[in-house]
Design an enzyme around this catalytic site. Structure first.
Site, PDB file in Angstrom:
ATOM      1  N   VAL A   1       4.750 -58.613  34.684  1.00 66.20           N
ATOM      2  CA  VAL A   1       3.426 -58.714  33.968  1.00 66.20           C
ATOM      3  C   VAL A   1       2.336 -58.198  34.930  1.00 66.20           C
ATOM      4  O   VAL A   1       1.975 -58.762  35.901  1.00 66.20           O
ATOM      5  CB  VAL A   1       3.081 -60.036  33.282  1.00 66.20           C
ATOM      6  CG1 VAL A   1       1.872 -59.679  32.284  1.00 66.20           C
ATOM      7  CG2 VAL A   1       4.445 -60.478  32.545  1.00 66.20           C
ATOM      8  N   CYS A   2       1.536 -57.353  34.606  1.00 64.99           N
ATOM      9  CA  CYS A   2       0.410 -56.896  35.294  1.00 64.99           C
ATOM     10  C   CYS A   2       0.861 -56.457  36.815  1.00 64.99           C
ATOM     11  O   CYS A   2       1.812 -55.822  37.043  1.00 64.99           O
ATOM     12  CB  CYS A   2      -0.511 -58.059  35.303  1.00 64.99           C
ATOM     13  SG  CYS A   2      -2.365 -57.516  35.701  1.00 64.99           S
ATOM     14  N   THR A   3      -0.064 -57.031  37.633  1.00 64.73           N
ATOM     15  CA  THR A   3       0.328 -56.714  38.901  1.00 64.73           C
ATOM     16  C   THR A   3       1.616 -57.585  39.712  1.00 64.73           C
ATOM     17  O   THR A   3       2.015 -57.438  40.700  1.00 64.73           O
ATOM     18  CB  THR A   3      -0.861 -57.041  40.028  1.00 64.73           C
ATOM     19  OG1 THR A   3      -1.060 -58.401  39.927  1.00 64.73           O
ATOM     20  CG2 THR A   3      -2.178 -56.062  39.734  1.00 64.73           C
TER      21      THR A   3
ATOM     22  N   THR B   1       1.725 -50.656  35.595  1.00 62.49           N
ATOM     23  CA  THR B   1       0.914 -52.046  36.102  1.00 62.49           C
ATOM     24  C   THR B   1      -0.418 -51.845  35.573  1.00 62.49           C
ATOM     25  O   THR B   1      -0.794 -51.040  34.660  1.00 62.49           O
ATOM     26  CB  THR B   1       1.058 -52.163  37.581  1.00 62.49           C
ATOM     27  OG1 THR B   1       0.480 -53.599  37.797  1.00 62.49           O
ATOM     28  CG2 THR B   1       0.315 -51.235  38.237  1.00 62.49           C
TER      29      THR B   1
END
Length: 319
Positions: free
Chosen positions: A104-106, A124
C-alpha cells in the site's frame, strides 16, 4: 473453507490508514463470512511502533514468530524513506512464500528493495513513482492507476487505494456480494477499478487562487453539458477571452479547453460506471452532444470506446 491469514507488517513511521484500511476490509469480510480471514500484525522485533500521525500500534508478534501468511501486506508511510535492512531482508526471504504479496502506498519501495518487484508492473503514491522508477529500473512503474495486479503481487497508490485493492482481493476470494457488504459497511465504493487514474480532473489541475476562477472550476464540474467555450467561460468570469485564457492557465497549469475535456471525460466515465443510461444520453449529459464525439474523445484519451469501457469497468448487478 480454510481460514486465510492476513499479515500486516508494522514499522516506525508507518501510515496508520495504510494499516487499518485493508485490515478493516478483511476483518469486515470475516464478519460477513466467519472463518474466512484472520488478520494479524507483526513488527520486526515485536515492539510497539509509532505511526506517522503519532499513534502507537501494538503488534501481535515479532515477524520471526509468525507463520507464512496467505496474504502479506506491506504498508507505506514516512518510515519507508530511510533504510531498514532488517525488514528488507525478512521480506526478501519470506515475501515469495506468501500466496499473495501486497503493498500500500510507499510500501512498494520496501518490496522493490527486496527485489520482489523486478520484472513486474507496479505503482505507488504518485509523489514517489519517479523515485521508484529511477532507483529500480527493473520495475515497470505505472504512475496512473490506483492499483496494479501483476500475478501474485499487487501494489496500490496512496492511502485509500489500499482499501480498493483489499476489496478486490476479498471479491476474488469470497465473491462480489460479500465484498459489496463490506464496502457498504465502510461507506466506500466497491466499483473503483484498478485502472482508474489516481487523480480526478480537479486534482490533476491546480485550484485557482482567485475566487472567480476557483468558483468557475467548480461550476464547470457541475455543468459539463453547458456551452463551455472560452468566450462563454470568460463572460461568466467577467473577463475578456484573452485575459481569461491567460489567467486560467497561469493559475491552474492547464488551458480552459483541456480542463473542460478532462471534466467531461471524467463525468462520462462516472455515468458509464454508475448508471444504466444509454450512450447517447450520457454523451449529451457530458457535453459531447453525440455518441460519435464521445467515442472519439474516449479513444484519444483512454484507447477504448465508451461501450468497451462500460463493459470492462461497470460492475455486474448484485445477486
Amino acid at each position: 473453507m480454510a481460514e486465510r491469514t492476513v499479515l500486516v507488517v508494522l514499522f516506525d513511521g508507518v501510515q496508520s490508514l495504510d494499516v487499518t484500511g485493508p485490515a478493516e476490509v478483511f476483518a469486515g469480510a470475516d464478519a460477513h463470512a466467519p472463518g474466512s480471514y484472520r488478520v494479524r500484525t507483526a513488527s520486526l522485533d515485536g515492539a510497539p511502533v509509532r505511526t506517522s500521525s503519532g499513534l502507537t500500534l501494538v503488534p501481535d508478534a515479532p515477524l520471526s514468530a509468525v507463520p507464512v501468511p496467505d496474504t502479506l501486506i506491506v504498508p507505506g508511510g514516512r518510515g519507508t524513506r530511510g533504510e531498514d535492512p532488517g525488514l528488507v531482508g525478512w521480506l526478501r526471504e519470506y515475501g515469495p512464500r506468501a500466496r499473495r504479496l501486497v503493498s500500500v502506498c510507499t510500501g512498494a519501495i520496501r518490496l522493490a528493495e527486496a527485489g520482489l518487484l523486478d520484472g513486474r508492473r507496479a505503482t505507488t503514491h504518485w509523489a514517489y513513482c519517479e523515485r521508484l522508477a529511477r532507483d529500480h529500473p527493473a520495475i515497470d512503474v505505472d504512475p496512473e492507476p490506483i492499483y496494479v495486479r501483476d500475478g501474485a503481487v499487487s501494489t496500490s497508490a496512496g492511502v485509500t487505494s489500499g482499501i480498493d485493492l483489499a476489496l478486490a482481493l476479498v471479491e476474488e476470494d469470497l465473491g462480489r456480494d460479500i465484498a459489496l457488504g463490506v464496502a457498504r459497511h465502510l461507506v466506500v465504493f466497491l466499483r473503483r477499478p484498478g485502472n482508474q487514474a489516481q487523480f480526478s480532473a480537479q486534482l490533476t489541475a491546480q485550484t485557482a487562487r482567485r475566487a472567480p476562477l476557483r468558483d468557475l472550476q467548480h461550476w464547470i464540474s457541475e455543468h459539463p453539458a453547458e456551452d463551455l467555450d472560452v468566450g462563454s467561460l470568460a463572460a461568466r468570469a467577467a473577463l475578456s477571452p484573452r485575459h481569461f485564457a491567460r489567467a486560467f492557465r497561469a493559475e491552474t497549469g492547464t488551458t480552459p479547453g483541456r480542463y473542460v475535456d478532462h471534466v467531461r471525460l471524467e463525468h462520462a466515465r462516472r455515468l458509464l460506471e454508475d448508471t444504466p443510461d444509454g450512450i447517447a444520453q450520457i454523451s449529451r449529459a457530458s457535453g459531447y452532444g453525440t455518441p460519435e464525439a464521445m467515442r472519439r474523445a474516449f479513444v484519444k484519451a483512454l484507447g477504448t470506446s465508451p461501450a468497451e469501457y462500460r463493459r470492462r469497468f461497470r460492475p455486474a448487478p448484485a445477486g
